[in-house]
Design a protein around this motif. Structure first.
Motif, PDB file in Angstrom:
ATOM      1  N   TYR A   1       0.829  -1.218   0.000  1.00  0.00           N
ATOM      2  CA  TYR A   1       0.000   0.000   0.000  1.00  0.00           C
ATOM      3  C   TYR A   1       0.860   1.264   0.000  1.00  0.00           C
ATOM      4  O   TYR A   1       0.562   2.231  -0.706  1.00  0.00           O
ATOM      5  CB  TYR A   1      -0.924   0.009   1.222  1.00  0.00           C
ATOM      6  CG  TYR A   1      -2.095  -0.934   1.127  1.00  0.00           C
ATOM      7  CD1 TYR A   1      -3.226  -0.592   0.391  1.00  0.00           C
ATOM      8  CD2 TYR A   1      -2.089  -2.165   1.783  1.00  0.00           C
ATOM      9  CE1 TYR A   1      -4.316  -1.454   0.310  1.00  0.00           C
ATOM     10  CE2 TYR A   1      -3.174  -3.033   1.708  1.00  0.00           C
ATOM     11  CZ  TYR A   1      -4.282  -2.675   0.964  1.00  0.00           C
ATOM     12  OH  TYR A   1      -5.364  -3.522   0.877  1.00  0.00           O
TER      13      TYR A   1
ATOM     14  N   CYS B   1      -8.320   4.594  -1.392  1.00  0.00           N
ATOM     15  CA  CYS B   1      -8.026   3.207  -1.015  1.00  0.00           C
ATOM     16  C   CYS B   1      -9.245   2.477  -0.476  1.00  0.00           C
ATOM     17  O   CYS B   1      -9.465   1.294  -0.770  1.00  0.00           O
ATOM     18  CB  CYS B   1      -6.895   3.195   0.022  1.00  0.00           C
ATOM     19  SG  CYS B   1      -6.470   1.562   0.641  1.00  0.00           S
TER      20      CYS B   1
ATOM     21  N   THR C   1      -1.609   3.569   3.106  1.00  0.00           N
ATOM     22  CA  THR C   1      -1.743   4.446   1.938  1.00  0.00           C
ATOM     23  C   THR C   1      -1.490   5.897   2.345  1.00  0.00           C
ATOM     24  O   THR C   1      -0.818   6.652   1.637  1.00  0.00           O
ATOM     25  CB  THR C   1      -3.145   4.296   1.314  1.00  0.00           C
ATOM     26  OG1 THR C   1      -3.342   2.926   0.962  1.00  0.00           O
ATOM     27  CG2 THR C   1      -3.296   5.163   0.085  1.00  0.00           C
TER      28      THR C   1
ATOM     29  N   THR D   1      -6.172  -3.636  -2.704  1.00  0.00           N
ATOM     30  CA  THR D   1      -5.413  -2.645  -3.478  1.00  0.00           C
ATOM     31  C   THR D   1      -6.109  -2.262  -4.784  1.00  0.00           C
ATOM     32  O   THR D   1      -5.564  -1.493  -5.574  1.00  0.00           O
ATOM     33  CB  THR D   1      -4.015  -3.201  -3.822  1.00  0.00           C
ATOM     34  OG1 THR D   1      -4.182  -4.413  -4.591  1.00  0.00           O
ATOM     35  CG2 THR D   1      -3.218  -3.521  -2.574  1.00  0.00           C
TER      36      THR D   1
END
Length: 307
Positions: free
Chosen positions: A32, A273, A239, A279
């Motif tokens: 991520y 996200c 993320t 993902t």
């Protein structure tokens, strides 16, 4: 181009939320972080470990995003780290159903030679001894070291965690973890105590309620963008960390004022996200979409007031 070194898990996840469930899909903190950081003009590399059960298509995805994977060790006959979780209706709380360390149990990170002078090091959530060993391999002091950790390490490896915290510039944790690490309920007091442990900057993530940045007596708050649909919060914090560290690495500016921008960039990317499982959303996200939503963040947070 500036260099960002990312250390963390590349893994399989199996996720269940009120909106559905997945079989084994691509996951892991470093995955991520890397996908998020790929939206910035920089060179990035991942240091991690997988088994030979890890599909080539996942490695190809990372390289397609210009991420150097030479630091990802593939263990023959080994199994990749696996995590399974069940999210409750509010999506803020979850139950871990399975954690299989597999090849991660004996992971000895090896920093690629051409990244031992990286400008920014992003230490994803791993055992503190692994995080420390990466810093030991750096041949030049990074301009910024960012560390992410969690309450699990506070419970079972606190002395080692405190040792590595002394060596970093920024720590990113959630509000519950900040309270546990500091022993303070007030997040302002918690951040002050954590700064005394070593980091100059403390980022406290509050999920759908945004993030706080502390430096000395200065405080900055970034809200999370209100979203119509949230399917899966897995990886949102990583993320965020990838956006934060990627923006700093690209801009070469580690002032408090610029970190405010980094917080917004991280929050912006994290908002994508959560829109799909795993993902999936980050794999197809375009820079144009990022720019449009960044403008929404600006509109959300900007105002004129007469005092």
């Amino acid at each position: 181009m500036n260099k960002l070194l990312i250390v963390g898990t590349v893994a399989f996840d199996a996720i269940e939320t009120p909106f559905g469930k997945t079989d084994k899909i691509l996951g892991g903190a470093a995955t991520y972080i890397g996908l998020s950081a790929s939206f910035f003009n920089l060179q990035s590399a991942i240091v991690s470990v997988v088994g030979d059960d890890f599909p080539q298509e996942h490695l190809d995805l990372l390289t397609s995003k210009n991420i150097d994977i030479s630091g990802i060790e593939i263990v023959k006959g080994g199994k990749t780290f696996f995590w399974s979780g069940l999210y409750h209706n509010d999506l803020n709380s979850r139950d871990t159903l399975a954690t299989e360390l597999n090849v991660l149990a004996d992971f000895q990170p090896k920093v690629p030679q051409n990244y031992k002078d990286a400008d920014v090091v992003m230490l994803g959530n791993l055992h503190p001894l692994v995080q420390s060993s990466v810093l030991d391999q750096m041949e030049k002091k990074p301009k910024l070291v960012v560390l992410d950790t969690m309450n699990f390490w506070m419970d079972c490896a606190l002395p080692e965690l405190l040792d590595v915290i002394k060596r970093v510039d920024v720590i990113t944790i959630n509000d519950e973890e900040a309270r546990q690490l500091s022993g303070e309920y007030s997040l302002v007091k918690a951040a002050s105590k954590i700064q005394d442990m070593g980091p100059k900057y403390v980022v406290i993530k509050k999920g759908e309620h945004g993030a706080l940045l502390f430096h000395n007596r200065e405080v900055f708050f970034a809200p999370a963008l209100p979203l119509e649909e949230v399917f899966d919060p897995t990886g949102a914090g990583d993320t965020f960390a990838g956006g934060f560290s990627g923006f700093i690495a690209q801009s070469e500016n580690i002032s408090f004022a610029n970190m405010k921008n980094a917080i917004i960039y991280g929050s912006n990317l994290a908002s994508f996200c959560v829109e799909k499982f795993g993902t999936e959303r980050m794999e197809t996200l375009s820079k144009a979409e990022v720019a449009i939503r960044l403008q929404q963040f600006k509109s959300l947070t900007q105002f004129d007031i007469e005092i």
